[in-house]
Design an enzyme around this catalytic site. Sequence first.
Site, PDB file in Angstrom:
ATOM      1  N   GLY A 136       0.843  -1.179   0.091  1.00 29.87           N
ATOM      2  CA  GLY A 136       0.037  -0.052  -0.087  1.00 29.87           C
ATOM      3  C   GLY A 136       0.924   1.172   0.007  1.00 29.87           C
ATOM      4  N   GLY A 189     -12.686  -0.863   2.150  1.00 29.06           N
ATOM      5  CA  GLY A 189     -12.214  -0.789   0.991  1.00 29.06           C
ATOM      6  C   GLY A 189     -10.749  -1.314   0.942  1.00 29.06           C
ATOM      7  CE  LYS A 207      -0.411  -6.608  -1.471  1.00 27.34           C
ATOM      8  NZ  LYS A 207      -1.111  -6.485  -0.446  1.00 27.34           N
TER       9      LYS A 207
END
Length: 440
Positions: A136, A189, A207
């Site tokens: 993120g 979200g 990732k």
Amino acid sequence: MKPIRVGLLGLGVVGGGTYAILERNREEISRRAGREIHVAMAAVRDVDLERAREKTAGRVALTTDPQQVVNSPDVDIVAELMGGIHPAKELVLQAIARGKHVVTANKALLALHGNEIFKAAHERGVMVAFEAAVAGGIPIIKTLREGLTANRIEWIAGIINGTSNYILTSMRDRGVSFSEALKEAQSLGYAEADPTFDIEGIDAAHKLTIMAAIAFGIPMQFERAYTEGISTLTAEDIRYAEEFGYRIKLLGITRRTARGIELRVHPTLIPERRLIANVDGVMNAVLVKGDAVGTTLHYGAGAGAEPTGSSVVADLVDITRMATADPGNRVPHLAFQPDQMHDDVVLPVAEIETSYYLRMRAFDRPGVLADVTRILADLGISIEAMLQREPAAGEERVDVIMLTHQTVERQIDQAIAKIEALDSISGPVTRIRLEPLGPV
Ligand code: NDP
Ligand code: HSE
């Protein structure tokens, strides 16, 4: 200088966060980038048109046809923030073929098709930037690719899925059920369109695949990653782990060994005194061990609109600054020059080396523990700690928990098969991997 023009594919959580940051911080971003970054166009689905119009206050040309964004002569950078493999892959390749730079937050796409996408981008001399695809808001891609470029990276271990960390923390700290915590993560979200990606470790493996490629100069090899999620974790294992002084986190671990590269995602016991054991909620943290720098820890929000948007905007600024540079002088997509990638072996999980938490249900009679410890000793597995519970009233069976020293997974597989075959053991043996992760 003329503004650089961005076309957004998707205006959902990440697209919306990206747009909001570009609007709010427009002036400072231009002062940093050297040019204004202007969202010229966005593609959304039919059902989203009205919401998208409100989000962008009518300032952005909207379309329900993503091809229009990719083909528009008014778009210099395509930001793929729609997710999924199709049509995202075709759109990204088409943008590259048209000589447009690409920003993407789509780790699934890169883990599965990154080799093809980066090759196409290299041949066309355009950039594909993907800071938002891993952890993120933490600038871990830039850190691995640039900040730690002096180092031979030895290993990386990270909490790299916000949703699963949010679920584990909510279950532990607030007593929320698994399904309730997942619903919360979805409404905030954080979760993927298909949340099994989050809870079964698939998103973390995407990732990890990307980080391993950058850290070790290997191609993306998602299909070789070992993936195990949090859906089978029980409250009793979390509690027993705490009695031993450990926390359980879903970790992505990649390590360079003399025999090959470990690439694995699974729930992991971590000593509670480690900083990473105390990373809670949607926060992510990535430990990177470099031979020169030692162990470094990178912490921040792992999901959510603006934390992820922060990474997308960072990529847009990078591309804006570098767009006029000779392609040969840009930072390589995967840190290593494309002709310097090595196809090192990724080890099967049976070949990894780690320590283990084993929980078994044993009949409370003499000689049972001796049988179990003999099996372990015969396979060269030494025990670091052991706990046996008193049987509950009217119950003949007790929980026995053992922590082992480091061993090869193949040995533990054999030990578990032999322990489960004992008459004195009831049901399957639970195995959770354990990493000391010192010294941070
Ligand atoms: P959302 O579902 O919130 O947004 C995706 C947007 O793209 C939606 O507006 C969706 O429309 C639109 N879209 C999807 N397919 C099409 C299509 N064929 N044509 C036009 N529009 C389309 O997802 P997120 O923003 O959460 O995720 C986007 C990407 O970012 C994914 O790759 C995800 O893995 C990644 N990511 C997400 C993070 C997060 O915190 N959410 C963090 C880091 C990365 P509709 O709503 O109608 O389906
Ligand atoms: N679903 C992902 C997560 C989004 O929860 O971490 C961020 O990549």
